[in-house]
Scaffold this motif. Structure first.
Motif, PDB file in Angstrom:
ATOM      1  N   MET A   1       0.469  -1.188   0.339  1.00 62.09           N
ATOM      2  CA  MET A   1      -0.240   0.029  -0.291  1.00 62.09           C
ATOM      3  C   MET A   1       0.606   1.836  -0.033  1.00 62.09           C
ATOM      4  O   MET A   1       1.977   1.216   0.704  1.00 62.09           O
ATOM      5  N   LYS A   2       0.398   2.422  -0.369  1.00 57.92           N
ATOM      6  CA  LYS A   2       1.048   3.690  -0.551  1.00 57.92           C
ATOM      7  C   LYS A   2       0.299   4.897   0.609  1.00 57.92           C
ATOM      8  O   LYS A   2      -1.925   4.372   0.059  1.00 57.92           O
ATOM      9  N   TYR A   3       0.772   5.422   1.036  1.00 51.98           N
ATOM     10  CA  TYR A   3       0.203   6.219   1.648  1.00 51.98           C
ATOM     11  C   TYR A   3       1.221   6.989   1.284  1.00 51.98           C
ATOM     12  O   TYR A   3       1.885   7.768   1.331  1.00 51.98           O
ATOM     13  N   ALA A  17      -3.479  14.453   8.647  1.00 51.71           N
ATOM     14  CA  ALA A  17      -3.819  12.924   7.873  1.00 51.71           C
ATOM     15  C   ALA A  17      -3.338  12.644   6.754  1.00 51.71           C
ATOM     16  O   ALA A  17      -2.268  12.595   6.088  1.00 51.71           O
ATOM     17  N   VAL A  18      -3.798  10.828   7.024  1.00 50.56           N
ATOM     18  CA  VAL A  18      -2.910   9.624   5.835  1.00 50.56           C
ATOM     19  C   VAL A  18      -3.766   9.107   5.108  1.00 50.56           C
ATOM     20  O   VAL A  18      -5.170   8.969   5.882  1.00 50.56           O
ATOM     21  N   PHE A  19      -3.157   9.180   4.380  1.00 45.41           N
ATOM     22  CA  PHE A  19      -4.103   8.813   3.096  1.00 45.41           C
ATOM     23  C   PHE A  19      -3.577   7.372   2.832  1.00 45.41           C
ATOM     24  O   PHE A  19      -2.684   7.761   1.792  1.00 45.41           O
ATOM     25  N   ASP A  20      -4.827   6.915   1.816  1.00 43.91           N
ATOM     26  CA  ASP A  20      -4.418   6.125   0.697  1.00 43.91           C
ATOM     27  C   ASP A  20      -4.115   6.657  -0.909  1.00 43.91           C
ATOM     28  O   ASP A  20      -5.257   7.512  -0.516  1.00 43.91           O
ATOM     29  N   ILE A  58       1.336  14.657  13.583  1.00 41.67           N
ATOM     30  CA  ILE A  58       1.304  13.749  12.536  1.00 41.67           C
ATOM     31  C   ILE A  58       1.277  11.868  13.371  1.00 41.67           C
ATOM     32  O   ILE A  58       0.760  11.491  13.218  1.00 41.67           O
ATOM     33  N   LYS A  59       1.844  12.588  14.928  1.00 42.91           N
ATOM     34  CA  LYS A  59       1.891  10.607  15.991  1.00 42.91           C
ATOM     35  C   LYS A  59       0.163   9.705  15.943  1.00 42.91           C
ATOM     36  O   LYS A  59      -0.253   9.267  15.930  1.00 42.91           O
ATOM     37  N   GLN A  66      -2.935   3.280  12.216  1.00 40.14           N
ATOM     38  CA  GLN A  66      -1.949   1.725  12.236  1.00 40.14           C
ATOM     39  C   GLN A  66      -0.825   1.440  10.710  1.00 40.14           C
ATOM     40  O   GLN A  66      -1.700   0.516  10.461  1.00 40.14           O
ATOM     41  N   ILE A  67      -0.246   2.657  11.045  1.00 38.68           N
ATOM     42  CA  ILE A  67       0.457   2.041   9.469  1.00 38.68           C
ATOM     43  C   ILE A  67       2.177   2.053  10.485  1.00 38.68           C
ATOM     44  O   ILE A  67       2.096   2.826  11.238  1.00 38.68           O
ATOM     45  N   ASP A  68       2.771   1.260   9.492  1.00 40.12           N
ATOM     46  CA  ASP A  68       4.103   2.237   9.614  1.00 40.12           C
ATOM     47  C   ASP A  68       4.609   3.507   8.673  1.00 40.12           C
ATOM     48  O   ASP A  68       4.513   3.509   7.406  1.00 40.12           O
TER      49      ASP A  68
END
Length: 493
Positions: A1-3, A17-20, A58-59, A66-68
């Protein structure tokens, strides 16, 4: 997956915010801060608070996703413009940030306006007037009043530039943050030598200019969760990123944000000036594009103020229900929402709010609906100003907290006689920044392709009762035309 990570450096808080790759928001974070206002004209913040808050947000976002962190492909930083940060040769802040709301440099703004003239400044920056909140007069104030620090200043940065520096060690900025600095030329994409000379600094003291979506550099080792080597892309101001993040990459669609303030963003494929000086020009999210960005100081803020002060803390759901029980036009109650001045499309900083046609039959619901309608009327005034500049507008993308109110969306659709759409992602500004990062690292060919893949419309509101607003809007416009010029003692007598 790419984030992909989008970071939005707001006035009172940082959103991350983190998106795929499909634009699904996997996790978000918010870290708020309190501005320091020792006097009405001074607004500051300890610079390190921005970095601490950014790391915190960010944290939160990464933990919820729940990603690395090492799987984040890229990131981009957007947010407020005009907040000024001064650092020494080691990148250490020399004083507190002078926030964009700060108006201490009124004398310096007047001096620069007298020296250059409004027409020169307008062509240079796209901004309709010289204001004390712009960075150029702030730097001149700094030179006059804090000369010892001025002489030690190595770089002048915006908030976003400081965060990028902390991440990468690179001094770079997006040209899309610069128009309201008043030392950047929107025609040449260069810093203006004449203005730099006037305020006493050199181009070497400013960050390197990068285009929107251009790769700035890679993250170095730092104390955030972002892994070294992660690409960082340049991003323009928040409203332009929101325009992209709401899917306005095609023609005929503009975005409007009703948060505390009201802001519209309409894209053009060439530079455009409003010769009537109603609307300011900024750079767009695509290379060679520009936007007109009309705005108003009060919108959702007015509704919140009325709720908090006059309804004993009624929640917004109940507030909506009360407003929905009232017919279109609020049974003759018309409001002018200029409680903190008027900016676009008519400018009078001394303007104030007005209630007209009040009767004893008007209850809380009437006032709630009249506030919503007043913002919709102001929105229509600005839409018509954009159309007069050649903007093609077939649809409105609605952002901000007000987009959660189906009633308010329906009122806007009826007043504008246009469909109003809302996207699935509530954090359109962060998504716009993430899209730019996805393009910069090569995962999409351009912003149009990325927006097509990552932005999804949640629902569409069609006009249902446009005819009911014909007379009320005419009354609003007549009242505005009659009263707006009189505030501040400017009467026709």
């Amino acid at each position: 997956m790419k984030y992909y990570l989008g970071l939005d450096m707001g006035t009172t808080g940082v959103k991350a915010a983190v998106f795929d790759g499909a634009g699904t928001m996997l996790g978000s974070g918010l870290a708020e801060y309190t501005l320091e206002t020792p006097t009405p004209d001074i607004v500051e913040l300890d610079v390190e608070v921005y970095w601490i808050s950014a790391k915190d947000a960010i944290k939160q976002a990464v933990d919820k996703a729940q990603i690395d962190p090492a799987d984040i492909r890229s990131l981009s930083v957007t947010g407020q413009a005009e907040t000024l940060i001064m650092v020494d040769k080691n990148g250490v802040p020399l004083r507190k940030a002078i926030v964009w709301l700060d108006n201490r440099a009124s004398d310096e703004a007047a001096l620069l306006n007298e020296k250059f003239g409004n027409e020169y400044l307008f062509r240079l920056s796209g901004q309709t007037e010289m204001l004390p909140c712009w960075p150029a007069p702030k730097i001149l104030w700094y030179k006059k009043h804090q000369k010892e620090l001025f002489d030690r200043t190595f770089k002048y940065l915006m908030v976003e530039d400081f965060i990028v520096f902390k991440l990468t060690g690179v001094y770079a900025t997006c040209s899309g943050l610069m128009p309201s600095a008043l030392y950047y030329d929107i025609r040449t994409d260069q810093y203006d030598p004449a203005m730099l000379e006037a305020i006493g600094i050199s181009a070497d003291q400013l960050p390197e200019l990068k285009k929107s979506g251009e790769l700035i550099g890679q993250c170095a080792a730092n104390d955030s969760l972002i892994a070294p080597g992660t690409p960082v892309a340049a991003a323009p101001i928040d409203h332009v990123c929101g325009n992209l993040g709401s899917g306005c990459a095609g023609s005929g669609i503009i975005s409007e944000t009703t948060g505390c303030t009201l802001a519209l963003c309409a894209a053009f494929d060439k530079i455009v000036y409003d010769e009537e000086k109603r609307l300011s020009t900024y750079l767009g999210f695509a290379p060679g594009s520009y936007v007109l960005l009309p705005w108003a100081p009060t919108a959702g803020m007015l509704l919140k103020h009325f709720r908090d002060e006059f309804t004993s803390g009624m929640d917004f759901k109940a507030f909506d229900a009360a407003a929905a029980s009232v017919p279109a036009g609020s049974e003759g109650l018309i409001l002018l929402p200029h409680c903190a001045g008027a900016i676009s499309p008519d400018c009078n900083p001394n303007a104030r709010g007005v209630a007209w046609g009040i009767t004893l039959a008007h209850k809380k619901g009437h006032w709630a609906r009249a506030i919503m309608e007043s913002v919709a009327y102001l929105l229509r005034d600005n839409v018509e100003a954009l159309r007069s500049m050649g903007a093609k507008i077939n649809e409105i993308r609605s952002l901000g907290g007000a987009a959660k109110s189906k009633l308010w969306l329906q009122i806007k659709a009826d007043v504008l006689d246009l469909p109003v759409t809302v996207t699935e992602c509530e954090e359109a500004t962060s998504l716009g920044a993430a899209i730019l990062g996805a393009v910069a690292c090569g995962d999409f060919a351009d912003t149009a392709a990325a927006a097509s893949a990552m932005v999804k419309v949640a629902f569409r509101v069609e006009p249902e009762n446009a005819s009911a607003y014909k007379k009320p809007f005419e009354q609003y416009r007549n009242l505005n035309k009659l009263l707006l010029p009189t505030f501040g003692g400017n009467t026709n007598e």
